[in-house]
Design a protein around this motif. Structure first.
Motif, PDB file in Angstrom:
ATOM      1  N   GLU A 278       0.835  -1.198   0.000  1.00  0.00           N
ATOM      2  CA  GLU A 278       0.000   0.000   0.000  1.00  0.00           C
ATOM      3  C   GLU A 278       0.872   1.252   0.000  1.00  0.00           C
ATOM      4  OE1 GLU A 278      -3.071  -0.066   2.868  1.00  0.00           O
ATOM      5  OE2 GLU A 278      -3.981  -1.876   2.031  1.00  0.00           O
TER       6      GLU A 278
ATOM      7  N   VAL B 122       1.935   2.107  -3.647  1.00  0.00           N
ATOM      8  CA  VAL B 122       0.911   2.656  -4.530  1.00  0.00           C
ATOM      9  C   VAL B 122       0.431   4.036  -4.087  1.00  0.00           C
ATOM     10  CG1 VAL B 122       0.135   0.453  -5.393  1.00  0.00           C
ATOM     11  CG2 VAL B 122      -0.966   1.442  -3.375  1.00  0.00           C
TER      12      VAL B 122
ATOM     13  N   LEU C 225       2.399   5.079 -13.307  1.00  0.00           N
ATOM     14  CA  LEU C 225       1.178   4.433 -13.781  1.00  0.00           C
ATOM     15  C   LEU C 225       0.556   5.211 -14.937  1.00  0.00           C
ATOM     16  CD1 LEU C 225      -0.135   1.858 -12.751  1.00  0.00           C
ATOM     17  CD2 LEU C 225      -1.681   3.242 -11.379  1.00  0.00           C
TER      18      LEU C 225
ATOM     19  N   LEU D 137     -17.885   5.503 -10.034  1.00  0.00           N
ATOM     20  CA  LEU D 137     -16.522   6.014  -9.878  1.00  0.00           C
ATOM     21  C   LEU D 137     -16.551   7.186  -8.902  1.00  0.00           C
ATOM     22  CD1 LEU D 137     -15.526   5.939 -13.622  1.00  0.00           C
ATOM     23  CD2 LEU D 137     -14.622   4.468 -11.846  1.00  0.00           C
ATOM     24  N   THR D 138     -16.507   6.907  -7.644  1.00  0.00           N
ATOM     25  CA  THR D 138     -16.513   7.997  -6.664  1.00  0.00           C
ATOM     26  C   THR D 138     -15.080   8.331  -6.287  1.00  0.00           C
ATOM     27  OG1 THR D 138     -16.517   6.560  -4.753  1.00  0.00           O
ATOM     28  CG2 THR D 138     -18.665   7.085  -5.715  1.00  0.00           C
ATOM     29  N   GLU D 139     -14.930   9.556  -5.787  1.00  0.00           N
ATOM     30  CA  GLU D 139     -13.581   9.947  -5.364  1.00  0.00           C
ATOM     31  C   GLU D 139     -13.114   9.090  -4.199  1.00  0.00           C
ATOM     32  OE1 GLU D 139     -13.185  14.103  -4.864  1.00  0.00           O
ATOM     33  OE2 GLU D 139     -13.727  14.518  -6.948  1.00  0.00           O
TER      34      GLU D 139
ATOM     35  N   ARG E 294     -13.635   5.897  -3.718  1.00  0.00           N
ATOM     36  CA  ARG E 294     -13.111   4.619  -4.162  1.00  0.00           C
ATOM     37  C   ARG E 294     -11.699   4.760  -4.748  1.00  0.00           C
ATOM     38  NH1 ARG E 294     -13.492   1.301  -8.730  1.00  0.00           N
ATOM     39  NH2 ARG E 294     -14.922   2.639  -9.836  1.00  0.00           N
ATOM     40  N   VAL E 295     -11.482   5.786  -5.557  1.00  0.00           N
ATOM     41  CA  VAL E 295     -10.167   5.882  -6.189  1.00  0.00           C
ATOM     42  C   VAL E 295      -9.078   6.306  -5.220  1.00  0.00           C
ATOM     43  CG1 VAL E 295     -11.060   6.261  -8.505  1.00  0.00           C
ATOM     44  CG2 VAL E 295     -10.565   8.228  -7.031  1.00  0.00           C
TER      45      VAL E 295
ATOM     46  N   PRO F 158      -6.270   2.922  -1.287  1.00  0.00           N
ATOM     47  CA  PRO F 158      -5.070   2.251  -1.801  1.00  0.00           C
ATOM     48  C   PRO F 158      -5.399   0.901  -2.436  1.00  0.00           C
ATOM     49  CG  PRO F 158      -4.706   3.060   0.430  1.00  0.00           C
ATOM     50  CD  PRO F 158      -6.167   3.250   0.136  1.00  0.00           C
TER      51      PRO F 158
ATOM     52  N   THR G 215      -7.780   0.207  -4.446  1.00  0.00           N
ATOM     53  CA  THR G 215      -8.059   0.493  -5.848  1.00  0.00           C
ATOM     54  C   THR G 215      -6.770   0.701  -6.632  1.00  0.00           C
ATOM     55  OG1 THR G 215     -10.108   1.543  -5.223  1.00  0.00           O
ATOM     56  CG2 THR G 215      -9.285   2.023  -7.423  1.00  0.00           C
ATOM     57  N   LEU G 216      -5.819   1.336  -5.977  1.00  0.00           N
ATOM     58  CA  LEU G 216      -4.553   1.606  -6.663  1.00  0.00           C
ATOM     59  C   LEU G 216      -3.787   0.320  -6.930  1.00  0.00           C
ATOM     60  CD1 LEU G 216      -3.533   4.837  -4.757  1.00  0.00           C
ATOM     61  CD2 LEU G 216      -4.314   4.657  -7.117  1.00  0.00           C
ATOM     62  N   VAL G 217      -3.793  -0.585  -5.976  1.00  0.00           N
ATOM     63  CA  VAL G 217      -3.156  -1.881  -6.186  1.00  0.00           C
ATOM     64  C   VAL G 217      -3.837  -2.572  -7.369  1.00  0.00           C
ATOM     65  CG1 VAL G 217      -2.761  -4.185  -5.229  1.00  0.00           C
ATOM     66  CG2 VAL G 217      -2.487  -2.174  -3.772  1.00  0.00           C
TER      67      VAL G 217
ATOM     68  N   LEU H 197      -5.485  -1.181  -9.768  1.00  0.00           N
ATOM     69  CA  LEU H 197      -5.188  -0.461 -11.006  1.00  0.00           C
ATOM     70  C   LEU H 197      -3.820  -0.873 -11.553  1.00  0.00           C
ATOM     71  CD1 LEU H 197      -6.900   1.596 -12.498  1.00  0.00           C
ATOM     72  CD2 LEU H 197      -5.613   3.416 -11.400  1.00  0.00           C
ATOM     73  N   LEU H 198      -2.853  -0.942 -10.649  1.00  0.00           N
ATOM     74  CA  LEU H 198      -1.494  -1.316 -11.052  1.00  0.00           C
ATOM     75  C   LEU H 198      -1.490  -2.724 -11.649  1.00  0.00           C
ATOM     76  CD1 LEU H 198       1.483  -0.570 -11.139  1.00  0.00           C
ATOM     77  CD2 LEU H 198       1.710  -1.330  -8.764  1.00  0.00           C
TER      78      LEU H 198
ATOM     79  N   ARG I 293      -3.972  -4.235 -13.050  1.00  0.00           N
ATOM     80  CA  ARG I 293      -4.673  -4.240 -14.339  1.00  0.00           C
ATOM     81  C   ARG I 293      -3.782  -3.676 -15.446  1.00  0.00           C
ATOM     82  NH1 ARG I 293     -10.521  -2.006 -12.507  1.00  0.00           N
ATOM     83  NH2 ARG I 293     -10.949  -1.917 -14.741  1.00  0.00           N
TER      84      ARG I 293
ATOM     85  N   PRO J  50      -7.564  13.370  -6.913  1.00  0.00           N
ATOM     86  CA  PRO J  50      -8.493  12.258  -7.151  1.00  0.00           C
ATOM     87  C   PRO J  50      -9.121  12.319  -8.545  1.00  0.00           C
ATOM     88  CG  PRO J  50      -8.924  13.278  -5.019  1.00  0.00           C
ATOM     89  CD  PRO J  50      -7.947  14.159  -5.730  1.00  0.00           C
TER      90      PRO J  50
ATOM     91  N   LEU K 220      -7.154  10.292 -10.802  1.00  0.00           N
ATOM     92  CA  LEU K 220      -7.299   8.861 -10.543  1.00  0.00           C
ATOM     93  C   LEU K 220      -8.570   8.309 -11.183  1.00  0.00           C
ATOM     94  CD1 LEU K 220      -6.089   8.804  -6.852  1.00  0.00           C
ATOM     95  CD2 LEU K 220      -4.910   7.886  -8.847  1.00  0.00           C
ATOM     96  N   VAL K 221      -9.621   9.106 -11.107  1.00  0.00           N
ATOM     97  CA  VAL K 221     -10.864   8.694 -11.777  1.00  0.00           C
ATOM     98  C   VAL K 221     -10.592   8.555 -13.277  1.00  0.00           C
ATOM     99  CG1 VAL K 221     -13.213   9.384 -12.407  1.00  0.00           C
ATOM    100  CG2 VAL K 221     -12.376   9.779 -10.078  1.00  0.00           C
TER     101      VAL K 221
ATOM    102  N   LEU L 201      -8.526   5.438 -14.028  1.00  0.00           N
ATOM    103  CA  LEU L 201      -9.341   4.236 -13.927  1.00  0.00           C
ATOM    104  C   LEU L 201     -10.207   4.076 -15.176  1.00  0.00           C
ATOM    105  CD1 LEU L 201     -10.213   1.846 -12.213  1.00  0.00           C
ATOM    106  CD2 LEU L 201     -11.850   3.313 -11.049  1.00  0.00           C
TER     107      LEU L 201
ATOM    108  N   VAL M  33      -8.005   2.973 -18.081  1.00  0.00           N
ATOM    109  CA  VAL M  33      -7.652   1.549 -17.990  1.00  0.00           C
ATOM    110  C   VAL M  33      -8.849   0.696 -18.409  1.00  0.00           C
ATOM    111  CG1 VAL M  33      -7.135  -0.332 -16.376  1.00  0.00           C
ATOM    112  CG2 VAL M  33      -5.819   1.795 -16.287  1.00  0.00           C
TER     113      VAL M  33
ATOM    114  N   GLU N 181      -8.979  -1.938 -21.464  1.00  0.00           N
ATOM    115  CA  GLU N 181      -9.400  -3.330 -21.263  1.00  0.00           C
ATOM    116  C   GLU N 181     -10.537  -3.707 -22.202  1.00  0.00           C
ATOM    117  OE1 GLU N 181      -8.315  -3.863 -16.503  1.00  0.00           O
ATOM    118  OE2 GLU N 181     -10.291  -3.147 -17.134  1.00  0.00           O
TER     119      GLU N 181
END
Lengths: 191, 191, 191
Positions: A5, A8, A17, B3-5, B7-8, B11, B13-15, B17-18, B20, C11, C14-15, C18, C21, C25
């Motif tokens: 964690e 990231v 990223l 897609l809420t702020e 959630r992103v 951490p 989500t970041l793992v 994302l990485l 993916r 953030p 980040l949205v 996501l 990505v 996909e």
């Protein structure tokens, strides 16, 4: 490199990223995307070419693939209506049509013609082994959504009109459109 | 999943994302990237094969595609200079060259040869319908950047030298290079 | 747009990331992924077709590509055992086998047959230039992992049994499986 964690949450990772996503996007934009689609340039008019063309087209359509078949050169004669005999506006075009009796039903073999005995023998063997004949396969393919498309240039050269050709075909296209068809097809064949 | 702020910023989500992005990269590395390119293996030397080859090559080049045409087997004779007659170093090669008069201009039809009347008729029809002939199309394609490439092995077999062939061709290549040409081409055809 | 730490910590970025990505996909899922693989539909049985087929197959396999060759129609006769003579269960199938003497060794040229002098001449030229002949190339390809696959439907039509065909072939397949072979191949050719 473990995915912790800590790592990231580090803005450095985020920059990385973002750059990697940009690289992926750039490469995806540049590459030609292939669809689940087969395009055949049906150049040959002989029974032994029209047969694989129609077997592949109908089988691919049955499996859910998008299919387009571009009938050009000798292949165009395979989609002339069986009842149409002499076609063309001048003696050269008429002569060509006499040498290429229209429709897949009348197609010859590229070898072992034997005054028609070769094709008859092939068709009899097909009957015995429950293999559909090209004209039936073409209809099956079309019913399952395969697009059968005549070549405009060959129609012009040979003096064939839209009325000379089978019903249910797409509008005629030229080489540029045929190339566009192949470009996004997963499978392109010249038969 | 919205897609809420919240959630992103998580951490987790970041793992995700990485991982993916890594999966996308792995799949992209493995897949063969297709370029906006057409490669033709021009195997046939007949007028009715050289014609589609040169129509497709010139049309694709005109549309901005990268184009390479690999002339091999009988196709090689279509790029012999028109003024070159007998080629080869031994009687077998000389015999082959007599049976395959060089250049696209002298190419025969695969059927309806009629002592030359068939090709003449096809060319007359082409003239009337403003369709360019293969030798002109080859020049057009080349002018627009299409690469015309002779097969080294066939040259060796047939005893053809670089001087026997048209000007403006690329250096001869072998099968391995031809395969590399096709591998990244969006369209590969054997004609 | 500079990649500052401020921007990536935002953030909103980040949205955006996501979503990008997810778009990558989606596009990758939809596109057909091409493997480093060549699939040939070996339709022709003539020496001048079996030769390029086996040259391409062995060269591709040597370069580390996955290779599959699907022998169908006249091509099937090129993988009949040389010692097998008349095949088939009825007179039509027997007649077909007489007209198509089995094995690549006995294959004819599509032109310049000259009662066998043409193929002999080609093979003599090949010997002089150290070009392997089709039957040797087929073995080389197979030894390097190329998969040689007979067409079940043609076997049925022509009355050929597994015992009539060369050793070391894969199990016979049909058109649907051949299409699946081509779909993920970077190069698909109909020869």
């Amino acid at each position: 490199m473990a995915l912790t964690e800590d790592r990231v949450a580090d803005p450095g990772t985020l920059v990385d990223l973002l750059q990697r996503v940009e690289a992926l996007e750039a490469q995806q934009d540049k590459a030609i995307q292939k669809k689940n689609k087969m395009t055949i340039i049906a150049w040959g008019g002989d029974l032994d070419r029209i047969w694989p063309t129609t077997i592949l087209a109908s089988t691919a359509a049955a499996s859910g693939m998008e299919v387009s078949v571009f009938f050009t050169f000798w292949g165009l004669f395979a989609i002339v209506k069986p009842e149409v005999r002499i076609t063309g506006a001048n003696w050269m075009q008429k002569a060509m049509s006499v040498m290429n009796p229209g429709s897949a039903q009348k197609a010859k073999l590229s070898r072992y013609q034997f005054a028609g005995a070769g094709p008859l023998m092939m068709k009899k063997l097909a009957d015995e082994h429950h293999v559909e004949k090209p004209e039936a396969l073409m209809e099956i393919a079309s019913d399952m959504g395969a697009r059968l498309i005549p070549c405009q240039m060959t129609m012009d050269l040979m003096g064939l009109t839209r009325d000379d050709l089978l019903d249910g075909l797409e509008e005629p296209i030229g080489a540029a459109t045929a190339i566009a068809e192949m470009r996004d097809a997963a499978i392109s064949l010249f038969i």
